[in-house]
Design a protein around this motif. Sequence first.
Motif, PDB file in Angstrom:
ATOM      1  N   PRO A 178     -80.304 -10.294  -3.259  1.00 48.21           N
ATOM      2  CA  PRO A 178     -79.725 -11.614  -3.539  1.00 48.21           C
ATOM      3  C   PRO A 178     -79.298 -11.774  -4.990  1.00 48.21           C
ATOM      4  CG  PRO A 178     -81.712 -11.847  -2.224  1.00 48.21           C
ATOM      5  CD  PRO A 178     -81.650 -10.419  -2.654  1.00 48.21           C
ATOM      6  N   LEU A 179     -80.096 -11.289  -5.935  1.00 47.21           N
ATOM      7  CA  LEU A 179     -79.764 -11.453  -7.354  1.00 47.21           C
ATOM      8  C   LEU A 179     -78.532 -10.655  -7.732  1.00 47.21           C
ATOM      9  CD1 LEU A 179     -81.258 -13.175  -9.534  1.00 47.21           C
ATOM     10  CD2 LEU A 179     -82.509 -12.867  -7.402  1.00 47.21           C
ATOM     11  N   VAL A 180     -78.401  -9.461  -7.180  1.00 43.05           N
ATOM     12  CA  VAL A 180     -77.210  -8.652  -7.463  1.00 43.05           C
ATOM     13  C   VAL A 180     -75.985  -9.287  -6.818  1.00 43.05           C
ATOM     14  CG1 VAL A 180     -76.098  -6.427  -7.055  1.00 43.05           C
ATOM     15  CG2 VAL A 180     -78.486  -6.510  -7.794  1.00 43.05           C
ATOM     16  N   ALA A 181     -76.131  -9.768  -5.575  1.00 41.88           N
ATOM     17  CA  ALA A 181     -75.005 -10.403  -4.882  1.00 41.88           C
ATOM     18  C   ALA A 181     -74.519 -11.633  -5.635  1.00 41.88           C
ATOM     19  CB  ALA A 181     -75.405 -10.773  -3.460  1.00 41.88           C
ATOM     20  N   LEU A 182     -75.438 -12.399  -6.215  1.00 43.08           N
ATOM     21  CA  LEU A 182     -75.060 -13.609  -6.930  1.00 43.08           C
ATOM     22  C   LEU A 182     -74.277 -13.314  -8.210  1.00 43.08           C
ATOM     23  CD1 LEU A 182     -78.318 -15.707  -6.497  1.00 43.08           C
ATOM     24  CD2 LEU A 182     -76.049 -16.314  -5.655  1.00 43.08           C
ATOM     25  N   ARG A 183     -74.350 -12.109  -8.695  1.00 36.21           N
ATOM     26  CA  ARG A 183     -73.644 -11.772  -9.931  1.00 36.21           C
ATOM     27  C   ARG A 183     -72.132 -11.849  -9.766  1.00 36.21           C
ATOM     28  NH1 ARG A 183     -74.773  -9.139 -14.751  1.00 36.21           N
ATOM     29  NH2 ARG A 183     -74.561 -11.351 -15.246  1.00 36.21           N
ATOM     30  N   VAL A 184     -71.642 -11.718  -8.518  1.00 37.60           N
ATOM     31  CA  VAL A 184     -70.196 -11.731  -8.297  1.00 37.60           C
ATOM     32  C   VAL A 184     -69.674 -13.137  -8.027  1.00 37.60           C
ATOM     33  CG1 VAL A 184     -70.320  -9.395  -7.354  1.00 37.60           C
ATOM     34  CG2 VAL A 184     -70.330 -11.342  -5.789  1.00 37.60           C
ATOM     35  N   LEU A 185     -70.570 -14.126  -7.917  1.00 36.79           N
ATOM     36  CA  LEU A 185     -70.137 -15.490  -7.614  1.00 36.79           C
ATOM     37  C   LEU A 185     -69.931 -16.294  -8.884  1.00 36.79           C
ATOM     38  CD1 LEU A 185     -72.324 -16.610  -4.578  1.00 36.79           C
ATOM     39  CD2 LEU A 185     -69.981 -15.789  -4.572  1.00 36.79           C
ATOM     40  N   THR A 186     -68.827 -17.007  -8.936  1.00 35.35           N
ATOM     41  CA  THR A 186     -68.544 -17.927 -10.035  1.00 35.35           C
ATOM     42  C   THR A 186     -67.999 -19.219  -9.445  1.00 35.35           C
ATOM     43  OG1 THR A 186     -67.987 -16.086 -11.487  1.00 35.35           O
ATOM     44  CG2 THR A 186     -67.293 -18.265 -12.186  1.00 35.35           C
ATOM     45  N   PRO A 187     -68.599 -20.364  -9.754  1.00 38.00           N
ATOM     46  CA  PRO A 187     -69.798 -20.551 -10.573  1.00 38.00           C
ATOM     47  C   PRO A 187     -71.058 -20.191  -9.807  1.00 38.00           C
ATOM     48  CG  PRO A 187     -69.091 -22.640  -9.693  1.00 38.00           C
ATOM     49  CD  PRO A 187     -68.052 -21.644  -9.264  1.00 38.00           C
ATOM     50  N   THR A 188     -72.172 -20.190 -10.510  1.00 35.56           N
ATOM     51  CA  THR A 188     -73.452 -19.889  -9.887  1.00 35.56           C
ATOM     52  C   THR A 188     -74.099 -21.177  -9.378  1.00 35.56           C
ATOM     53  OG1 THR A 188     -74.506 -20.071 -12.054  1.00 35.56           O
ATOM     54  CG2 THR A 188     -73.893 -17.866 -11.317  1.00 35.56           C
ATOM     55  N   PRO A 189     -75.069 -21.072  -8.455  1.00 36.07           N
ATOM     56  CA  PRO A 189     -75.768 -22.268  -7.983  1.00 36.07           C
ATOM     57  C   PRO A 189     -76.686 -22.809  -9.074  1.00 36.07           C
ATOM     58  CG  PRO A 189     -76.809 -20.309  -7.109  1.00 36.07           C
ATOM     59  CD  PRO A 189     -75.562 -19.848  -7.799  1.00 36.07           C
ATOM     60  N   ASN A 190     -77.177 -24.020  -8.872  1.00 32.80           N
ATOM     61  CA  ASN A 190     -78.139 -24.589  -9.816  1.00 32.80           C
ATOM     62  C   ASN A 190     -79.510 -23.927  -9.700  1.00 32.80           C
ATOM     63  OD1 ASN A 190     -76.098 -26.301 -10.483  1.00 32.80           O
ATOM     64  ND2 ASN A 190     -77.203 -28.197 -10.063  1.00 32.80           N
ATOM     65  N   ALA A 191     -79.844 -23.499  -8.475  1.00 31.65           N
ATOM     66  CA  ALA A 191     -81.171 -22.921  -8.256  1.00 31.65           C
ATOM     67  C   ALA A 191     -81.124 -21.904  -7.131  1.00 31.65           C
ATOM     68  CB  ALA A 191     -82.185 -24.018  -7.930  1.00 31.65           C
ATOM     69  N   VAL A 192     -82.015 -20.921  -7.227  1.00 31.48           N
ATOM     70  CA  VAL A 192     -82.172 -19.900  -6.188  1.00 31.48           C
ATOM     71  C   VAL A 192     -83.659 -19.778  -5.883  1.00 31.48           C
ATOM     72  CG1 VAL A 192     -81.982 -17.442  -5.640  1.00 31.48           C
ATOM     73  CG2 VAL A 192     -80.112 -18.613  -6.818  1.00 31.48           C
ATOM     74  N   VAL A 193     -83.998 -19.826  -4.592  1.00 26.64           N
ATOM     75  CA  VAL A 193     -85.382 -19.646  -4.158  1.00 26.64           C
ATOM     76  C   VAL A 193     -85.457 -18.352  -3.338  1.00 26.64           C
ATOM     77  CG1 VAL A 193     -87.299 -20.562  -2.808  1.00 26.64           C
ATOM     78  CG2 VAL A 193     -85.823 -22.125  -4.095  1.00 26.64           C
ATOM     79  N   LEU A 194     -86.346 -17.458  -3.755  1.00 26.24           N
ATOM     80  CA  LEU A 194     -86.625 -16.242  -2.997  1.00 26.24           C
ATOM     81  C   LEU A 194     -87.809 -16.547  -2.089  1.00 26.24           C
ATOM     82  CD1 LEU A 194     -86.331 -13.649  -5.916  1.00 26.24           C
ATOM     83  CD2 LEU A 194     -84.554 -14.379  -4.312  1.00 26.24           C
ATOM     84  N   HIS A 195     -87.550 -16.562  -0.787  1.00 25.01           N
ATOM     85  CA  HIS A 195     -88.564 -17.018   0.163  1.00 25.01           C
ATOM     86  C   HIS A 195     -89.264 -15.844   0.836  1.00 25.01           C
ATOM     87  CE1 HIS A 195     -90.027 -18.337   4.143  1.00 25.01           C
ATOM     88  NE2 HIS A 195     -90.449 -19.377   3.451  1.00 25.01           N
ATOM     89  N   GLY A 196     -90.591 -16.000   0.990  1.00 21.89           N
ATOM     90  CA  GLY A 196     -91.378 -14.974   1.661  1.00 21.89           C
ATOM     91  C   GLY A 196     -92.026 -13.996   0.711  1.00 21.89           C
ATOM     92  N   ILE A 197     -92.051 -14.324  -0.564  1.00 21.67           N
ATOM     93  CA  ILE A 197     -92.561 -13.405  -1.571  1.00 21.67           C
ATOM     94  C   ILE A 197     -93.350 -14.173  -2.628  1.00 21.67           C
ATOM     95  CG2 ILE A 197     -90.383 -13.528  -2.854  1.00 21.67           C
ATOM     96  CD1 ILE A 197     -90.839 -10.656  -3.742  1.00 21.67           C
ATOM     97  N   ASP A 198     -94.492 -13.609  -3.023  1.00 25.59           N
ATOM     98  CA  ASP A 198     -95.288 -14.209  -4.093  1.00 25.59           C
ATOM     99  C   ASP A 198     -94.586 -14.001  -5.431  1.00 25.59           C
ATOM    100  OD1 ASP A 198     -97.550 -15.104  -2.574  1.00 25.59           O
ATOM    101  OD2 ASP A 198     -98.154 -12.994  -2.381  1.00 25.59           O
ATOM    102  N   PRO A 199     -94.743 -14.935  -6.368  1.00 24.00           N
ATOM    103  CA  PRO A 199     -94.071 -14.811  -7.676  1.00 24.00           C
ATOM    104  C   PRO A 199     -94.321 -13.479  -8.368  1.00 24.00           C
ATOM    105  CG  PRO A 199     -94.990 -17.000  -7.438  1.00 24.00           C
ATOM    106  CD  PRO A 199     -95.476 -16.214  -6.257  1.00 24.00           C
ATOM    107  N   GLU A 200     -95.555 -12.965  -8.270  1.00 26.61           N
ATOM    108  CA  GLU A 200     -95.870 -11.718  -8.975  1.00 26.61           C
ATOM    109  C   GLU A 200     -95.220 -10.485  -8.360  1.00 26.61           C
ATOM    110  OE1 GLU A 200     -99.486 -12.798  -6.352  1.00 26.61           O
ATOM    111  OE2 GLU A 200     -98.034 -13.812  -7.653  1.00 26.61           O
ATOM    112  N   ASN A 201     -94.670 -10.629  -7.138  1.00 28.00           N
ATOM    113  CA  ASN A 201     -94.027  -9.493  -6.483  1.00 28.00           C
ATOM    114  C   ASN A 201     -92.505  -9.520  -6.580  1.00 28.00           C
ATOM    115  OD1 ASN A 201     -96.506  -8.401  -5.628  1.00 28.00           O
ATOM    116  ND2 ASN A 201     -96.523  -9.718  -3.806  1.00 28.00           N
TER     117      ASN A 201
END
Length: 235
Positions: A178-201
């Motif tokens: 998701p983070l790599v895919a978002l690099r090609v989008l302009t403009p970017t969203p205000n927020a991105v949530v990665l779901h199903g994963i603990d912050p430390e992972n």
Amino acid sequence: MTESAQRRLARRIAGEVALSDDPGATLRKWRTDFDVSQTVLADELGVSSSVVSDYESGRRENPGIAVVQRFVDGLLAIDAERGGAHIRQYARVVSAGFESDIVLDLREYSQAIPLERFYEAAGATELVPGGADHVNGHTVINSIEAITRLSSEEFYRLYGESTDRALVFTEVTRGESPLVALRVLTPTPNAVVLHGIDPENVWEHAPALAKRDGFSLAASTKPVDELLADLRMLP
């Protein structure tokens, strides 16, 4: 929602049940997706709740097309009586040109929502602050299906009517795609949530990419059904 679109939803549910290796489990999935209890559905169909339970558990033979059609029509009728929230949600996804297995929810809010309030509803922990403190809508996306099936033009349509929104990516293992895919989008969203994963992972490079592109990044492990239900409560 037009009648043809509603029938499209009915055909989709019926087709998914018919093609499923476990039709009962698929019936149960759609019933719970519509937030309908076995008792309420049974009352709508004029049968006992044990009949619904028997089909969902596989204790009865695989349902025929007539049974599936009654089940689908019952779900749609109950949702319509409740105001049609789930039917409208499907209509928004369809009108944006997506299948509902790619986009789980797409909403525009009646007013801007503070990002903190959105994160509370999503059960999300912010990892990197962004340049905006609000969102005007959200899109919940199956990250695997979106990244493997959508073109760059289709990916941009995930924004719906406003780019001032939150994109929630489910089925995330680390967050690279998701983070790599978002690099090609302009403009970017205000927020991105990665779901199903603990912050430390979360992928170690994800916070730096989010910071560089100026959007808030968060992670959530809230069960997806609860997440969708709580996000749909936002105005």
